[in-house]
Motif scaffolding. Structure first.
Motif, PDB file in Angstrom:
ATOM      1  N   THR A  93       1.048  -0.864  -0.133  1.00  0.00           N
ATOM      2  CA  THR A  93      -0.353  -0.200   0.182  1.00  0.00           C
ATOM      3  C   THR A  93       0.525   1.091  -0.021  1.00  0.00           C
ATOM      4  O   THR A  93       0.176   2.342  -0.647  1.00  0.00           O
ATOM      5  N   TYR A  94       1.792   1.036   0.293  1.00  0.00           N
ATOM      6  CA  TYR A  94       3.132   2.456  -0.092  1.00  0.00           C
ATOM      7  C   TYR A  94       3.268   2.888  -0.695  1.00  0.00           C
ATOM      8  O   TYR A  94       4.001   1.711  -2.156  1.00  0.00           O
ATOM      9  N   GLN A  95       3.442   4.221  -1.096  1.00  0.00           N
ATOM     10  CA  GLN A  95       3.007   5.119  -2.493  1.00  0.00           C
ATOM     11  C   GLN A  95       4.767   5.854  -2.561  1.00  0.00           C
ATOM     12  O   GLN A  95       4.504   6.387  -1.175  1.00  0.00           O
ATOM     13  N   VAL A  96       6.248   6.036  -3.171  1.00  0.00           N
ATOM     14  CA  VAL A  96       6.481   6.376  -2.756  1.00  0.00           C
ATOM     15  C   VAL A  96       6.409   7.612  -3.735  1.00  0.00           C
ATOM     16  O   VAL A  96       6.155   7.329  -4.624  1.00  0.00           O
ATOM     17  N   ALA A  97       6.279   8.599  -3.260  1.00  0.00           N
ATOM     18  CA  ALA A  97       5.788   9.952  -3.947  1.00  0.00           C
ATOM     19  C   ALA A  97       6.643  11.226  -4.939  1.00  0.00           C
ATOM     20  O   ALA A  97       6.074  11.250  -6.178  1.00  0.00           O
ATOM     21  N   ARG A  98       7.629  10.596  -5.110  1.00  0.00           N
ATOM     22  CA  ARG A  98       8.575  11.857  -6.115  1.00  0.00           C
ATOM     23  C   ARG A  98       9.746  10.379  -7.383  1.00  0.00           C
ATOM     24  O   ARG A  98       9.998  10.762  -7.989  1.00  0.00           O
ATOM     25  N   SER A  99       9.099   9.241  -7.079  1.00  0.00           N
ATOM     26  CA  SER A  99       8.914   7.777  -8.278  1.00  0.00           C
ATOM     27  C   SER A  99       8.204   8.784  -9.501  1.00  0.00           C
ATOM     28  O   SER A  99       7.097   8.720  -9.718  1.00  0.00           O
TER      29      SER A  99
ATOM     30  N   HIS B 268       7.545   5.976 -12.036  1.00  0.00           N
ATOM     31  CA  HIS B 268       6.527   4.751 -11.742  1.00  0.00           C
ATOM     32  C   HIS B 268       5.918   4.655 -10.926  1.00  0.00           C
ATOM     33  O   HIS B 268       6.795   4.069 -10.067  1.00  0.00           O
ATOM     34  N   LYS B 269       5.040   4.004 -10.400  1.00  0.00           N
ATOM     35  CA  LYS B 269       4.385   3.487  -9.036  1.00  0.00           C
ATOM     36  C   LYS B 269       4.384   2.008  -9.550  1.00  0.00           C
ATOM     37  O   LYS B 269       3.381   1.744 -10.458  1.00  0.00           O
ATOM     38  N   MET B 270       5.082   1.174  -9.566  1.00  0.00           N
ATOM     39  CA  MET B 270       4.755  -0.172  -9.044  1.00  0.00           C
ATOM     40  C   MET B 270       3.375  -0.692  -8.535  1.00  0.00           C
ATOM     41  O   MET B 270       3.142  -2.016  -8.618  1.00  0.00           O
ATOM     42  N   THR B 271       3.084  -0.097  -7.343  1.00  0.00           N
ATOM     43  CA  THR B 271       2.786  -0.464  -6.285  1.00  0.00           C
ATOM     44  C   THR B 271       1.901   0.559  -5.919  1.00  0.00           C
ATOM     45  O   THR B 271       2.674   1.481  -5.681  1.00  0.00           O
ATOM     46  N   GLY B 272       1.061  -0.253  -4.921  1.00  0.00           N
ATOM     47  CA  GLY B 272       0.208   0.914  -3.871  1.00  0.00           C
ATOM     48  C   GLY B 272      -1.088   1.430  -4.933  1.00  0.00           C
ATOM     49  O   GLY B 272      -1.694   2.505  -4.568  1.00  0.00           O
ATOM     50  N   VAL B 273      -1.029   0.788  -6.287  1.00  0.00           N
ATOM     51  CA  VAL B 273      -1.663   1.872  -7.228  1.00  0.00           C
ATOM     52  C   VAL B 273      -2.101   0.230  -7.704  1.00  0.00           C
ATOM     53  O   VAL B 273      -1.646  -1.242  -8.359  1.00  0.00           O
ATOM     54  N   PRO B 274      -3.276  -0.204  -8.701  1.00  0.00           N
ATOM     55  CA  PRO B 274      -3.198  -1.322 -10.213  1.00  0.00           C
ATOM     56  C   PRO B 274      -2.874  -1.559 -11.432  1.00  0.00           C
ATOM     57  O   PRO B 274      -2.077  -0.422 -11.313  1.00  0.00           O
ATOM     58  N   THR B 275      -1.587  -2.150 -10.344  1.00  0.00           N
ATOM     59  CA  THR B 275      -0.777  -2.430 -11.255  1.00  0.00           C
ATOM     60  C   THR B 275      -0.376  -4.173 -11.722  1.00  0.00           C
ATOM     61  O   THR B 275      -1.138  -4.839 -10.629  1.00  0.00           O
TER      62      THR B 275
ATOM     63  N   PHE C  21       2.396  -5.943 -10.613  1.00  0.00           N
ATOM     64  CA  PHE C  21       3.093  -6.336  -9.948  1.00  0.00           C
ATOM     65  C   PHE C  21       2.584  -7.615  -8.611  1.00  0.00           C
ATOM     66  O   PHE C  21       1.656  -6.662  -7.784  1.00  0.00           O
ATOM     67  N   GLY C  22       2.843  -8.346  -8.804  1.00  0.00           N
ATOM     68  CA  GLY C  22       3.204  -9.133  -7.196  1.00  0.00           C
ATOM     69  C   GLY C  22       2.044  -9.086  -6.588  1.00  0.00           C
ATOM     70  O   GLY C  22       0.586  -9.452  -7.604  1.00  0.00           O
ATOM     71  N   ILE C  23       1.154  -9.415  -5.160  1.00  0.00           N
ATOM     72  CA  ILE C  23       0.313 -10.255  -4.699  1.00  0.00           C
ATOM     73  C   ILE C  23      -0.158  -8.561  -4.245  1.00  0.00           C
ATOM     74  O   ILE C  23       0.649  -8.124  -2.949  1.00  0.00           O
ATOM     75  N   GLU C  24      -1.364  -8.028  -3.742  1.00  0.00           N
ATOM     76  CA  GLU C  24      -2.154  -6.920  -3.613  1.00  0.00           C
ATOM     77  C   GLU C  24      -1.605  -7.602  -1.586  1.00  0.00           C
ATOM     78  O   GLU C  24      -2.697  -8.664  -0.935  1.00  0.00           O
ATOM     79  N   GLU C  25      -1.347  -6.468  -0.962  1.00  0.00           N
ATOM     80  CA  GLU C  25      -1.075  -6.404   0.795  1.00  0.00           C
ATOM     81  C   GLU C  25      -1.882  -6.759   1.824  1.00  0.00           C
ATOM     82  O   GLU C  25      -1.197  -7.967   2.225  1.00  0.00           O
ATOM     83  N   LYS C  26      -3.160  -6.698   1.374  1.00  0.00           N
ATOM     84  CA  LYS C  26      -3.935  -7.583   2.385  1.00  0.00           C
ATOM     85  C   LYS C  26      -4.023  -9.278   1.589  1.00  0.00           C
ATOM     86  O   LYS C  26      -5.006  -9.593   2.746  1.00  0.00           O
ATOM     87  N   ARG C  27      -4.056  -9.438   0.636  1.00  0.00           N
ATOM     88  CA  ARG C  27      -4.222 -10.724   0.603  1.00  0.00           C
ATOM     89  C   ARG C  27      -2.712 -11.442   1.387  1.00  0.00           C
ATOM     90  O   ARG C  27      -2.970 -13.337   0.817  1.00  0.00           O
ATOM     91  N   ILE C  28      -2.006 -11.453   1.762  1.00  0.00           N
ATOM     92  CA  ILE C  28      -0.661 -11.963   1.783  1.00  0.00           C
ATOM     93  C   ILE C  28      -0.653 -12.774   3.449  1.00  0.00           C
ATOM     94  O   ILE C  28      -0.560 -13.789   3.494  1.00  0.00           O
ATOM     95  N   PRO C  29      -1.838 -11.718   4.448  1.00  0.00           N
ATOM     96  CA  PRO C  29      -2.286 -13.209   5.803  1.00  0.00           C
ATOM     97  C   PRO C  29      -2.830 -14.260   5.663  1.00  0.00           C
ATOM     98  O   PRO C  29      -1.604 -15.525   5.960  1.00  0.00           O
ATOM     99  N   THR C  30      -3.642 -14.057   4.276  1.00  0.00           N
ATOM    100  CA  THR C  30      -4.240 -15.865   4.047  1.00  0.00           C
ATOM    101  C   THR C  30      -3.520 -16.524   3.008  1.00  0.00           C
ATOM    102  O   THR C  30      -3.241 -17.732   3.510  1.00  0.00           O
TER     103      THR C  30
END
Length: 399
Positions: free
Chosen positions: A145-151, A153-160, A162-171
């Motif tokens: 969910t973390y977004q780095v403001a001055r990047s 291109h955002k790879m995560t924290g927005v719909p992309t 890449f990877g597995i959504e953080e909220k699904r990691i515990p399951t």
């Protein structure tokens, strides 16, 4: 800025000019080695430095880096084989769509770890492990969910993709017993590209560490000791005088040392652009200068089919004008500009072939060289070389 080595080399390039105008990539290998040695020496002991091969897979670049870094980040079978043919240093493989034969490199023991990008990756790799009867080392890539403001291109924290959504990691972690042939060695959090804010990057890493500590405790993951923060440290192309503050970044990492070592967590940085951009220079000769609809244009031998980045990002690439006194085309007139704004375009039949947009210049003449700096990353290999079938540039390596 042109490095001293490149400044000394340009007269040799001009002396060897034949009929074709100059168009070349120049890689300052000595500058690269000094830079990477400095990066490695400034990092704390809990941090490993990997090279993201995608930034520039040139084998002479890779060979120059190999003695200074701890490992390699690869994203294709082609990249992987380049590294396997060179070294036995650790290799991490990450890609959003993996072929079956790429997965097999993990089961053959060629990799330090492979990223899990989706639930399907879990099933496929677990099945592969069941065939070999051995646990396969994996890193779970988290779309945080973390977004780095001055990047840029955002790879995560927005719909992309890449990877597995953080909220699904515990399951997913709660169900790891369903995948007995996988060993979770840690988590991969690559979240951005070309970040220019050192403090934000530190906060991002701190946030990732807190999540790993929590997941290790809640889900009993003793082998999950890797925090792969990816790369994403940027180059300021538009304002080179305001670079990423590496010293602030490494000082911050030093201050985190106790937090990482207490939990036994290894931090991996997979640098690409920040490692190799400054060693590369793209040099192109000015072919013509003209004026259309009130604006000045300089046309070069070359263009975005060799250096696509300025067109892709719609920016003016950092550059220096290298004046050439001798005019090779006497007695024909030599087009020239003084104290004007100029757009530098390439030789392609498209208005998108722009490398410099309305930049002020003191003087520019046909036959001068435009030297594009910071061209060592995402330059030649991301460009559309075959469009219009122009000749490729020359490649020169200063060692």
């Amino acid at each position: 800025m042109i490095s001293n080595n490149v400044s000394a080399y340009l007269p040799l390039l001009l002396n060897n000019r034949r009929e074709d105008p100059i168009c070349a990539y120049i890689y300052d290998i000595n500058k690269l080695k000094k830079h990477v040695h400095y990066l490695k020496e400034s990092l704390p002991s809990y941090c490993s430095l990997f090279y993201a091969v995608k930034a520039n897979p040139d084998m002479k670049i890779i060979h120059a880096l190999e003695e200074y870094i701890d490992g390699f980040d690869t994203a294709s079978e082609g990249e992987l084989n380049k590294i396997l043919n060179l070294t036995d240093k650790p290799i991490i493989f990450g890609a959003p769509a993996k072929k079956d034969r790429e997965l097999e490199y993990l089961s053959k023991g060629n990799l330090h770890a492979m990223n899990i990008e989706s639930e399907r990756d879990l099933h496929r790799l677990n099945r592969l492990g069941s065939v070999t009867g051995e646990k396969l080392p994996v890193l779970i890539r988290v779309n945080s969910t973390y977004q780095v403001a001055r990047s840029s291109h955002k790879m995560t924290g927005v719909p992309t993709q890449f990877g597995i959504e953080e909220k699904r990691i515990p399951t997913l972690l709660n169900d790891l017993s369903d995948y007995p042939y996988l060993e979770v060695k840690g988590f991969h959090f690559h979240a951005m590209s070309n970040n220019l804010d050192a403090l934000d990057h530190l906060e991002f890493i701190h946030s990732c560490r807190e999540k790993i500590v929590e997941w290790k405790a809640v889900f009993s993951l003793p082998s999950a000791t890797i925090l792969n923060a990816g790369g994403g440290i940027g180059i300021n192309y538009e304002h080179p005088e305001e670079p990423f503050d590496w010293e602030t970044f490494t000082n911050g990492l030093q201050q985190m040392k106790a937090l990482f070592t207490h939990e036994g967590i290894q931090l991996i940085l997979e640098l690409g652009r920040y490692m190799v951009a400054d060693c590369g220079f793209y040099v192109a000769e000015v072919m013509d200068i003209k004026r259309n609809h009130g604006e000045h244009f300089a046309l070069i031998r070359g263009g975005t089919h060799h250096l696509r980045l300025p067109a892709a990002w719609k920016m003016s690439h950092p550059h220096t004008i290298y004046p050439v006194d001798e005019w090779y085309d006497e007695p024909l007139p030599r087009p020239e500009l003084r104290e004007e704004f100029v757009t530098v375009a390439g030789e392609l039949c498209t208005p998108n072939d722009l490398l410099i947009r309305k930049s002020y210049i003191e003087r520019l003449k046909a036959g001068d060289l435009v030297v594009f700096s910071k061209a060592g990353a995402y330059g030649w290999t991301i460009s559309h070389h075959d469009f219009l079938s122009h000749p490729q540039p020359e490649f020169h390596y200063l060692e």
